[in-house]
Design an enzyme around this catalytic site. Structure first.
Site, short mmCIF file in Angstrom:
data_model
loop_
_atom_site.label_atom_id
_atom_site.label_comp_id
_atom_site.label_asym_id
_atom_site.label_seq_id
_atom_site.Cartn_x
_atom_site.Cartn_y
_atom_site.Cartn_z
N SER A 118 0.78 -1.27 -0.06
CA SER A 118 -0.04 -0.10 -0.08
C SER A 118 0.83 1.35 0.11
O SER A 118 0.38 2.50 -0.21
CB SER A 118 -0.75 0.08 1.30
OG SER A 118 -0.17 -0.72 2.37
N HIS A 139 -3.05 -3.18 -5.69
CA HIS A 139 -3.16 -2.61 -4.75
C HIS A 139 -4.79 -2.83 -4.46
O HIS A 139 -5.67 -1.92 -5.07
CB HIS A 139 -2.79 -1.34 -4.27
CG HIS A 139 -3.11 -0.80 -2.91
ND1 HIS A 139 -3.26 0.59 -2.62
CD2 HIS A 139 -3.21 -1.40 -1.75
CE1 HIS A 139 -3.59 0.71 -1.37
NE2 HIS A 139 -3.48 -0.46 -0.84
N GLU A 151 -5.55 -0.44 -7.44
CA GLU A 151 -4.43 0.50 -7.88
C GLU A 151 -3.71 -0.15 -8.52
O GLU A 151 -2.95 -1.22 -7.91
CB GLU A 151 -3.91 1.23 -7.02
CG GLU A 151 -4.60 2.37 -6.48
CD GLU A 151 -4.40 3.03 -5.44
OE1 GLU A 151 -4.47 4.51 -5.09
OE2 GLU A 151 -3.54 2.82 -4.39
N ASN A 189 -3.86 6.07 -0.61
CA ASN A 189 -3.22 6.29 0.75
C ASN A 189 -2.60 7.58 0.62
O ASN A 189 -2.27 8.09 1.76
CB ASN A 189 -2.16 4.99 0.97
CG ASN A 189 -3.09 3.82 1.63
OD1 ASN A 189 -4.02 4.06 1.92
ND2 ASN A 189 -2.53 2.66 1.32
N1 3HC Z 1 -18.79 -10.62 -0.65
C1 3HC Z 1 -19.75 -10.07 -1.32
N2 3HC Z 1 -20.34 -8.85 -0.83
C2 3HC Z 1 -20.50 -8.64 0.42
C3 3HC Z 1 -19.47 -9.27 1.33
C4 3HC Z 1 -18.80 -10.50 0.91
N3 3HC Z 1 -17.81 -11.21 1.74
N4 3HC Z 1 -19.85 -8.88 2.51
C5 3HC Z 1 -20.68 -7.87 2.63
N5 3HC Z 1 -20.82 -7.89 1.03
C6 3HC Z 1 -21.72 -6.77 0.52
C7 3HC Z 1 -23.04 -6.63 1.22
O1 3HC Z 1 -23.85 -7.38 0.72
C8 3HC Z 1 -23.66 -5.18 0.92
O2 3HC Z 1 -23.93 -5.11 -0.30
P1 3HC Z 1 -25.35 -4.13 -0.70
O3 3HC Z 1 -24.87 -2.83 -0.31
O4 3HC Z 1 -25.41 -4.25 -2.29
O5 3HC Z 1 -26.22 -4.88 -0.03
C9 3HC Z 1 -22.14 -4.43 1.07
O6 3HC Z 1 -21.17 -5.35 0.87
C10 3HC Z 1 -22.01 -3.88 2.26
O7 3HC Z 1 -22.07 -4.90 3.28
P2 3HC Z 1 -22.76 -4.80 4.77
O8 3HC Z 1 -24.20 -3.97 4.87
O9 3HC Z 1 -22.64 -5.56 5.66
O10 3HC Z 1 -21.86 -3.67 5.55
P3 3HC Z 1 -22.09 -2.02 5.71
O11 3HC Z 1 -23.19 -1.57 5.07
O12 3HC Z 1 -21.90 -1.71 7.17
O13 3HC Z 1 -20.57 -1.68 4.93
C11 3HC Z 1 -18.29 -1.60 4.63
C12 3HC Z 1 -19.35 -2.24 5.33
C13 3HC Z 1 -18.54 -1.96 2.97
C14 3HC Z 1 -16.90 -2.09 5.27
C15 3HC Z 1 -18.39 -0.12 4.59
O14 3HC Z 1 -18.43 0.31 6.21
C16 3HC Z 1 -17.19 0.71 4.07
O15 3HC Z 1 -17.32 0.96 2.61
N6 3HC Z 1 -16.11 1.28 4.98
C17 3HC Z 1 -14.93 1.74 4.35
C18 3HC Z 1 -14.27 0.75 3.86
C19 3HC Z 1 -12.87 1.58 3.22
O16 3HC Z 1 -12.82 2.79 3.34
N7 3HC Z 1 -12.00 0.65 2.83
C20 3HC Z 1 -10.70 1.02 2.16
C21 3HC Z 1 -9.73 1.08 3.06
S1 3HC Z 1 -8.37 1.54 2.77
C22 3HC Z 1 -7.38 0.33 2.20
O17 3HC Z 1 -7.81 -0.98 2.30
C23 3HC Z 1 -6.21 0.31 1.64
C24 3HC Z 1 -5.11 -0.06 2.43
O18 3HC Z 1 -3.75 -0.02 1.91
C25 3HC Z 1 -4.86 0.52 3.91
#
Ligand code: 3HC
Length: 282
Positions: A118, A139, A151, A189
């Site tokens: 990352s 990424h 990415e 990031n």
């Molecule tokens: N497979 C497929 N789909 C799934 C799944 C899985 N294992 N688990 C959940 N889903 C789907 C759900 O069905 C739902 O879909 P829908 O909107 O079509 O109904 C969607 O994903 C959201 O799931 P939930 O309803 O269970 O959960 P939330 O609505 O609470 O969302 C979250 C959870 C997606 C994690 C949301 O809170 C979010 O987007 N958070 C921010 C995450 C983020 O910013 N990530 C990037 C971090 S930075 C990074 O990773 C880079 C690194 O280098 C630091």
């Protein structure tokens, strides 16, 4: 043609990559350092696929087929026959280079070696191999099965053919791609990490409670998670290593990990993955 994919590292990101690659029809060999870590990684994959079934994103037959395509190993040499290797080990340059040196020795010439780093330099990782033109950044974002972005990072020595192959592979997983040069933090990031570090500094300064900092961002900006919840989600350890890498590159204090973040990492409060970060998880 890519048929068998090797994934090195089955932690939070590695497990997500294993899941999405298996769900997209590829055979996988997933590597971890020991049996305990491997089992935990595969459990993570199974748990996530279970959630996908419950949420009707995956049917049970597809889940079983995906699971049957995943083979776990603790022997890196078992990746010798892969058509693509993706590394997702700890965000430390020495460890990444060691993995790439080994992969370079093991897998056929011409096979692409991708890193899920990352923040670390793809060019520097590539230089540890005898195929710097075939090393590229891929990424992914957490949770990998849900976040639509990858990415693709072009190191100084990465060939155009390698970038195109990485792009085609990421798209075959159903991901949208952006292409970025080898600059610390890439696109996401570079923008995200200073914001997360500022949230920790705001908490350190007593600007507001952790709950109010998170609420301000979820309700004030419609982000799905506030910054401290997101830090717990991504992992405080991972964010700390990213910040260290970016600080050492830019020598700009805005990248320096705040003392509170360092202390929490040293205390083992890594967020959801360890059961405690800014919040507690059962
Ligand atoms: N497979 C497929 N789909 C799934 C799944 C899985 N294992 N688990 C959940 N889903 C789907 C759900 O069905 C739902 O879909 P829908 O909107 O079509 O109904 C969607 O994903 C959201 O799931 P939930 O309803 O269970 O959960 P939330 O609505 O609470 O969302 C979250 C959870 C997606 C994690 C949301 O809170 C979010 O987007 N958070 C921010 C995450 C983020 O910013 N990530 C990037 C971090 S930075 C990074 O990773 C880079 C690194 O280098 C630091």
């Amino acid at each position: 043609m890519i048929r068998l994919v090797g994934v090195v590292g089955c932690g939070l990101m590695g497990a997500g990559i294993v899941e999405i690659v298996a769900r997209s029809g590829y055979e996988i060999v997933a590597h971890e350092l020991n049996a305990d870590l491997l089992q935990r990684g595969l459990k993570r994959v199974e748990g996530s696929m279970q959630r996908a079934v419950e949420r009707k994103k995956l049917d049970d037959a597809a889940r079983q087929a995906a699971r049957s395509r995943i083979r776990g190993t603790t022997t890196l040499a078992d990746l010798a026959g892969v058509d693509l290797a993706i590394e997702a080990v700890i965000e430390k340059m020495d460890e990444k280079k060691a993995v790439f040196r080994e992969l370079d020795r093991l897998v056929a010439p011409g096979v692409i070696l991708a890193s899920n780093t990352s923040s670390l330099s793809i060019t520097e990782i590539a230089a540890a191999t005898g195929r710097p033109d075939r090393v590229v950044g891929m990424h992914f974002f957490n949770p990998v099965p849900v976040m639509p972005l990858v990415e693709i990072v072009r190191g100084l020595t990465t060939s155009e053919e390698t970038v195109q192959a990485a792009q085609a592979f990421a798209e075959s997983l159903g991901k949208k791609i952006v292409i970025c040069k080898d600059s610390p933090g890439f696109i996401v990031n570079r923008l995200l990490v200073p914001y997360l570090l500022d949230a920790v500094r705001a908490l350190e300064l007593g600007v507001a409670t952790k709950e109010d900092i998170d609420t301000a961002i979820t309700l004030g900006l419609s982000h799905p998670m506030g910054p401290l919840t997101l830090l717990d989600f991504v992992g405080l350890d991972t964010t700390y290593y990213i910040a260290e890498a970016m600080y050492s590159e830019f020598k700009d204090p805005r990248w320096a990990p705040p003392p509170l973040l360092k202390q929490m990492v040293m205390a083992g409060w890594w967020g959801r993955k360890s059961g405690r970060g800014f919040y507690e998880y059962t």
